[in-house]
Design an enzyme around this catalytic site. Structure first.
Site, PDB file in Angstrom:
ATOM      1  N   PHE A  79      -6.490  32.686 173.535  1.00  0.00           N
ATOM      2  CA  PHE A  79      -5.562  33.822 173.567  1.00  0.00           C
ATOM      3  C   PHE A  79      -4.514  33.518 174.609  1.00  0.00           C
ATOM      4  O   PHE A  79      -4.843  33.180 175.750  1.00  0.00           O
ATOM      5  CB  PHE A  79      -6.304  35.120 173.916  1.00  0.00           C
ATOM      6  CG  PHE A  79      -5.393  36.295 174.143  1.00  0.00           C
ATOM      7  CD1 PHE A  79      -4.715  36.878 173.089  1.00  0.00           C
ATOM      8  CD2 PHE A  79      -5.208  36.813 175.413  1.00  0.00           C
ATOM      9  CE1 PHE A  79      -3.869  37.953 173.288  1.00  0.00           C
ATOM     10  CE2 PHE A  79      -4.372  37.892 175.631  1.00  0.00           C
ATOM     11  CZ  PHE A  79      -3.702  38.463 174.563  1.00  0.00           C
ATOM     12  N   ILE A  81      -0.191  34.501 175.778  1.00  0.00           N
ATOM     13  CA  ILE A  81       1.133  35.086 175.584  1.00  0.00           C
ATOM     14  C   ILE A  81       2.124  34.056 176.106  1.00  0.00           C
ATOM     15  O   ILE A  81       1.953  33.506 177.202  1.00  0.00           O
ATOM     16  CB  ILE A  81       1.282  36.434 176.346  1.00  0.00           C
ATOM     17  CG1 ILE A  81       0.234  37.453 175.867  1.00  0.00           C
ATOM     18  CG2 ILE A  81       2.704  36.976 176.201  1.00  0.00           C
ATOM     19  CD1 ILE A  81       0.328  37.869 174.414  1.00  0.00           C
ATOM     20  N   GLN A  86       5.464  37.034 179.089  1.00  0.00           N
ATOM     21  CA  GLN A  86       4.428  37.485 180.010  1.00  0.00           C
ATOM     22  C   GLN A  86       4.968  38.577 180.923  1.00  0.00           C
ATOM     23  O   GLN A  86       6.167  38.708 181.127  1.00  0.00           O
ATOM     24  CB  GLN A  86       3.893  36.307 180.835  1.00  0.00           C
ATOM     25  CG  GLN A  86       3.107  35.338 179.983  1.00  0.00           C
ATOM     26  CD  GLN A  86       2.528  34.183 180.764  1.00  0.00           C
ATOM     27  OE1 GLN A  86       2.679  34.081 181.979  1.00  0.00           O
ATOM     28  NE2 GLN A  86       1.845  33.291 180.063  1.00  0.00           N
ATOM     29  N   GLY A  89       3.282  43.502 179.279  1.00  0.00           N
ATOM     30  CA  GLY A  89       2.225  44.327 178.714  1.00  0.00           C
ATOM     31  C   GLY A  89       1.673  43.855 177.384  1.00  0.00           C
ATOM     32  O   GLY A  89       0.845  44.541 176.778  1.00  0.00           O
ATOM     33  N   ALA A 122      -7.422  36.505 184.207  1.00  0.00           N
ATOM     34  CA  ALA A 122      -7.959  36.617 182.851  1.00  0.00           C
ATOM     35  C   ALA A 122      -9.291  37.356 182.875  1.00  0.00           C
ATOM     36  O   ALA A 122      -9.541  38.222 182.033  1.00  0.00           O
ATOM     37  CB  ALA A 122      -8.129  35.237 182.223  1.00  0.00           C
ATOM     38  N   LEU A 125      -8.629  41.000 183.276  1.00  0.00           N
ATOM     39  CA  LEU A 125      -8.060  41.532 182.047  1.00  0.00           C
ATOM     40  C   LEU A 125      -9.161  41.775 181.010  1.00  0.00           C
ATOM     41  O   LEU A 125      -9.272  42.875 180.464  1.00  0.00           O
ATOM     42  CB  LEU A 125      -7.013  40.569 181.476  1.00  0.00           C
ATOM     43  CG  LEU A 125      -6.443  40.940 180.109  1.00  0.00           C
ATOM     44  CD1 LEU A 125      -5.581  42.196 180.210  1.00  0.00           C
ATOM     45  CD2 LEU A 125      -5.645  39.772 179.543  1.00  0.00           C
ATOM     46  N   TYR A 126      -9.982  40.768 180.758  1.00  0.00           N
ATOM     47  CA  TYR A 126     -11.031  40.914 179.749  1.00  0.00           C
ATOM     48  C   TYR A 126     -12.065  41.963 180.155  1.00  0.00           C
ATOM     49  O   TYR A 126     -12.526  42.733 179.319  1.00  0.00           O
ATOM     50  CB  TYR A 126     -11.702  39.567 179.473  1.00  0.00           C
ATOM     51  CG  TYR A 126     -10.778  38.590 178.784  1.00  0.00           C
ATOM     52  CD1 TYR A 126     -10.109  38.929 177.611  1.00  0.00           C
ATOM     53  CD2 TYR A 126     -10.566  37.319 179.302  1.00  0.00           C
ATOM     54  CE1 TYR A 126      -9.257  38.041 176.983  1.00  0.00           C
ATOM     55  CE2 TYR A 126      -9.724  36.414 178.674  1.00  0.00           C
ATOM     56  CZ  TYR A 126      -9.070  36.781 177.517  1.00  0.00           C
ATOM     57  OH  TYR A 126      -8.236  35.904 176.895  1.00  0.00           O
TER      58      TYR A 126
END
Length: 157
Positions: A79, A81, A86, A89, A122, A125-126
């Site tokens: 995954f 962006i 970046q 959002g 990351a 985020l996850y």
């Protein structure tokens, strides 16, 4: 604009291959060109472009990972962006869409992914979407995280 996922095809693969992350993130994920080649030859993976309207802003690869453990598990394996999109959002908006897509496509309530242990952003985020560290690592030393669908989003199987 509307966020949506498109399979990588003959029409968009070059644009997807040109996506890249910021320089400081290069060690956290394989290039999209490598991912596309992997998905071409390891057919358990599906490559998709992440779009905002007609604008390609990111990439994901998911499928049934047969390489990590003997159990059949569904993984969000890649995954990203693109560096130009970046901090707008997109990651927070695409993760729920990807989880829903993967959940429906594979009729599962459990999804795995792995991260480089040093990639704290990351991991945060996850985790904000309900992923949790399993305490396990894959063959590359990446930490494995697991997501189980909340009750209200579980599929009616």
């Amino acid at each position: 604009m509307s966020l949506h996922i498109r399979e990588v095809t003959k029409a968009n693969w070059r644009a997807v291959a040109n996506l890249t992350v910021a320089d400081e993130q290069q060690s956290y994920i394989e290039s999209t060109a490598f991912c596309l080649a992997e998905a071409m030859y390891d057919t358990q993976w599906k490559s998709v472009g992440l779009y905002d309207g007609d604008i390609l802003v990111g990439y994901a690869m998911y499928g049934i990972n047969i390489d990590v453990r003997p159990e059949i598990e569904v993984w969000l394996d890649r995954f990203m962006i693109d560096r130009n999109f970046q901090r707008k959002g997109y990651a927070k908006r695409f993760i729920p869409l990807l989880l829903e897509t993967i959940q429906k496509e594979y009729v599962t309530d459990t999804i795995f992914l792995s991260i480089i242990p040093a990639n704290n952003l990351a991991q945060q985020l996850y985790e904000s979407f309900g992923f949790a560290l399993t305490g396990e690592y894959d063959e590359f030393g990446e930490a494995i995280l697991k997501w189980i669908a909340p009750i209200q989003t579980k599929l009616n199987i």
